[in-house]
Design a protein around this motif. Structure first.
Motif, mmCIF file in Angstrom:
data_model
loop_
_atom_site.group_PDB
_atom_site.id
_atom_site.type_symbol
_atom_site.label_atom_id
_atom_site.label_comp_id
_atom_site.label_asym_id
_atom_site.label_seq_id
_atom_site.Cartn_x
_atom_site.Cartn_y
_atom_site.Cartn_z
ATOM 1 N N GLU A 93 0.856 -1.179 0.000
ATOM 2 C CA GLU A 93 0.000 0.000 0.000
ATOM 3 C C GLU A 93 0.898 1.237 0.000
ATOM 4 O OE1 GLU A 93 -2.838 -0.196 3.160
ATOM 5 O OE2 GLU A 93 -3.421 -2.256 2.706
ATOM 6 N N GLN A 94 0.303 2.411 -0.025
ATOM 7 C CA GLN A 94 1.082 3.639 -0.072
ATOM 8 C C GLN A 94 1.975 3.757 1.162
ATOM 9 O OE1 GLN A 94 1.108 5.908 -2.608
ATOM 10 N NE2 GLN A 94 2.761 6.937 -1.541
ATOM 11 N N GLY A 95 3.303 3.567 0.982
ATOM 12 C CA GLY A 95 4.248 3.699 2.082
ATOM 13 C C GLY A 95 4.243 2.555 3.071
ATOM 14 N N LYS A 96 3.583 1.425 2.725
ATOM 15 C CA LYS A 96 3.475 0.301 3.668
ATOM 16 C C LYS A 96 3.613 -1.016 2.920
ATOM 17 C CE LYS A 96 -0.448 2.104 4.850
ATOM 18 N NZ LYS A 96 -1.790 2.352 5.429
ATOM 19 N N VAL A 97 4.207 -2.009 3.620
ATOM 20 C CA VAL A 97 4.370 -3.347 3.059
ATOM 21 C C VAL A 97 3.923 -4.362 4.103
ATOM 22 C CG1 VAL A 97 6.004 -5.065 2.186
ATOM 23 C CG2 VAL A 97 6.309 -2.657 1.592
ATOM 24 N N GLY A 98 3.107 -5.321 3.684
ATOM 25 C CA GLY A 98 2.680 -6.396 4.562
ATOM 26 C C GLY A 98 3.114 -7.748 4.006
ATOM 27 N N ILE A 99 3.603 -8.627 4.865
ATOM 28 C CA ILE A 99 4.018 -9.976 4.477
ATOM 29 C C ILE A 99 3.176 -10.974 5.259
ATOM 30 C CG2 ILE A 99 5.938 -11.619 4.377
ATOM 31 C CD1 ILE A 99 7.845 -9.224 4.344
ATOM 32 N N ASN A 100 2.474 -11.840 4.532
ATOM 33 C CA ASN A 100 1.583 -12.827 5.150
ATOM 34 C C ASN A 100 0.588 -12.172 6.107
ATOM 35 O OD1 ASN A 100 2.649 -15.062 3.818
ATOM 36 N ND2 ASN A 100 4.192 -15.414 5.395
ATOM 37 N N ARG A 101 0.020 -11.057 5.670
ATOM 38 C CA ARG A 101 -0.948 -10.349 6.511
ATOM 39 C C ARG A 101 -2.386 -10.657 6.128
ATOM 40 N NH1 ARG A 101 -2.115 -9.364 9.786
ATOM 41 N NH2 ARG A 101 -2.653 -7.212 10.207
ATOM 42 N N GLY A 102 -2.568 -11.568 5.171
ATOM 43 C CA GLY A 102 -3.918 -11.952 4.799
ATOM 44 C C GLY A 102 -4.623 -10.865 4.013
ATOM 45 N N ALA A 103 -5.950 -10.864 4.100
ATOM 46 C CA ALA A 103 -6.758 -9.969 3.269
ATOM 47 C C ALA A 103 -6.887 -8.565 3.840
ATOM 48 C CB ALA A 103 -8.148 -10.573 3.079
ATOM 49 N N SER A 104 -6.507 -8.354 5.095
ATOM 50 C CA SER A 104 -6.749 -7.072 5.748
ATOM 51 C C SER A 104 -5.830 -5.978 5.217
ATOM 52 C CB SER A 104 -6.549 -7.201 7.261
ATOM 53 O OG SER A 104 -7.393 -8.187 7.798
ATOM 54 N N SER A 105 -6.315 -4.752 5.274
ATOM 55 C CA SER A 105 -5.474 -3.603 4.982
ATOM 56 C C SER A 105 -4.429 -3.459 6.083
ATOM 57 C CB SER A 105 -6.328 -2.339 4.895
ATOM 58 O OG SER A 105 -5.530 -1.214 4.625
ATOM 59 N N ILE A 106 -3.228 -3.017 5.727
ATOM 60 C CA ILE A 106 -2.149 -2.905 6.709
ATOM 61 C C ILE A 106 -2.076 -1.484 7.253
ATOM 62 C CG2 ILE A 106 -0.779 -4.816 5.822
ATOM 63 C CD1 ILE A 106 0.817 -2.912 4.187
ATOM 64 N N SER A 107 -1.602 -1.359 8.487
ATOM 65 C CA SER A 107 -1.610 -0.056 9.162
ATOM 66 C C SER A 107 -0.220 0.403 9.588
ATOM 67 C CB SER A 107 -2.521 -0.124 10.392
ATOM 68 O OG SER A 107 -2.116 -1.159 11.266
ATOM 69 N N HIS A 108 0.825 -0.392 9.308
ATOM 70 C CA HIS A 108 2.186 -0.019 9.695
ATOM 71 C C HIS A 108 3.098 -0.034 8.469
ATOM 72 C CE1 HIS A 108 0.294 -1.503 13.404
ATOM 73 N NE2 HIS A 108 1.089 -0.658 14.035
ATOM 74 N N THR A 109 4.232 0.628 8.593
ATOM 75 C CA THR A 109 5.170 0.693 7.478
ATOM 76 C C THR A 109 5.612 -0.697 7.054
ATOM 77 O OG1 THR A 109 5.951 2.853 8.236
ATOM 78 C CG2 THR A 109 7.376 1.647 6.706
ATOM 79 N N LEU A 110 5.930 -1.562 8.024
ATOM 80 C CA LEU A 110 6.241 -2.968 7.761
ATOM 81 C C LEU A 110 5.435 -3.815 8.718
ATOM 82 C CD1 LEU A 110 7.869 -5.198 6.333
ATOM 83 C CD2 LEU A 110 9.661 -4.887 8.060
#
Length: 206
Positions: free
Chosen positions: A132-149
């Motif tokens: 996402e904009q300024g954020k990367v998620g690894i194995n976070r499933g379908a949810s939107s991510i809220s942290h930089t990593l």
């Protein structure tokens, strides 16, 4: 009416076998062959402003493919950009026919996370990487991510785990830091625990 614009060297003849109809130019130079299966074979270049299948244009006057269905081909080489502009959430699917492999997709958003770029394990129905904009998620499933990593699992350096899924540090070497805040401290060579204040400093080796 069959009309030739020149006095000679234009021919329409029946094929020697099979009942085909062949159009010749300049003597015996075959130009077009129509066989009994309604197939047409051209022996030279075909020039046209556009090309249609039925009443639908599939190649326009600028040599662009248009109104195309599925493309089945070998390698496709492009010197320009690849643009996906289909209705809905576009994706590129990568398949592999080898044993025990996965089918992967690269999605430009999905209904549950419309503004993300996702690398998706289509075989196991699992999102592996979310960007996402300024954020990367690894194995976070379908949810939107809220942290930089945001990592859903443990973290390793050179195959050695350093943070487990419960956020515990493990296999750590030397720690060089400022104040360390905690509630208890345990000496690695002993069995006793010592209660600490809200902030504690180790003055010497235990």
């Amino acid at each position: 009416v069959l009309n030739f614009s020149r006095a000679s060297n234009n021919y329409v003849r029946a094929g020697s076998t099979g009942g085909a109809l062949r159009f010749d130019t300049d003597g015996n130079n075959a130009a077009l062959l129509l066989d009994t299966n309604q197939n047409a074979t051209f022996y030279g270049s075909v020039s046209s402003t556009y090309f249609r299948v039925g009443t639908t244009t599939v190649i326009d006057s600028s040599r662009n493919l248009t109104n195309i269905g599925t493309i089945s081909s070998g390698a496709i080489t492009s010197t320009g950009n690849l643009v996906l502009n289909a209705t809905g959430h576009n994706y590129i699917e990568i398949k592999n026919s080898a044993t025990s492999t996965k089918d992967w997709r690269i999605y430009n958003g999905q209904s549950w996370n419309p503004d993300a770029l996702m690398i998706y394990n289509h075989t196991d129905d699992a999102t592996v990487i979310t960007v996402e904009q300024g954020k990367v998620g690894i194995n976070r499933g379908a949810s939107s991510i809220s942290h930089t990593l945001d990592v859903g699992g443990n973290i390793a350096i050179s195959a050695t785990q350093i943070v487990d899924a419960n956020r515990n540090l493990t296999n750590i070497g030397t720690i060089s830091s400022g104040a360390i805040t905690g509630t208890t401290a345990t000496a690695s060579g002993g069995t006793n625990t010592t209660a600490l204040a809200s902030t504690a400093f180790v003055q010497q080796e235990i």
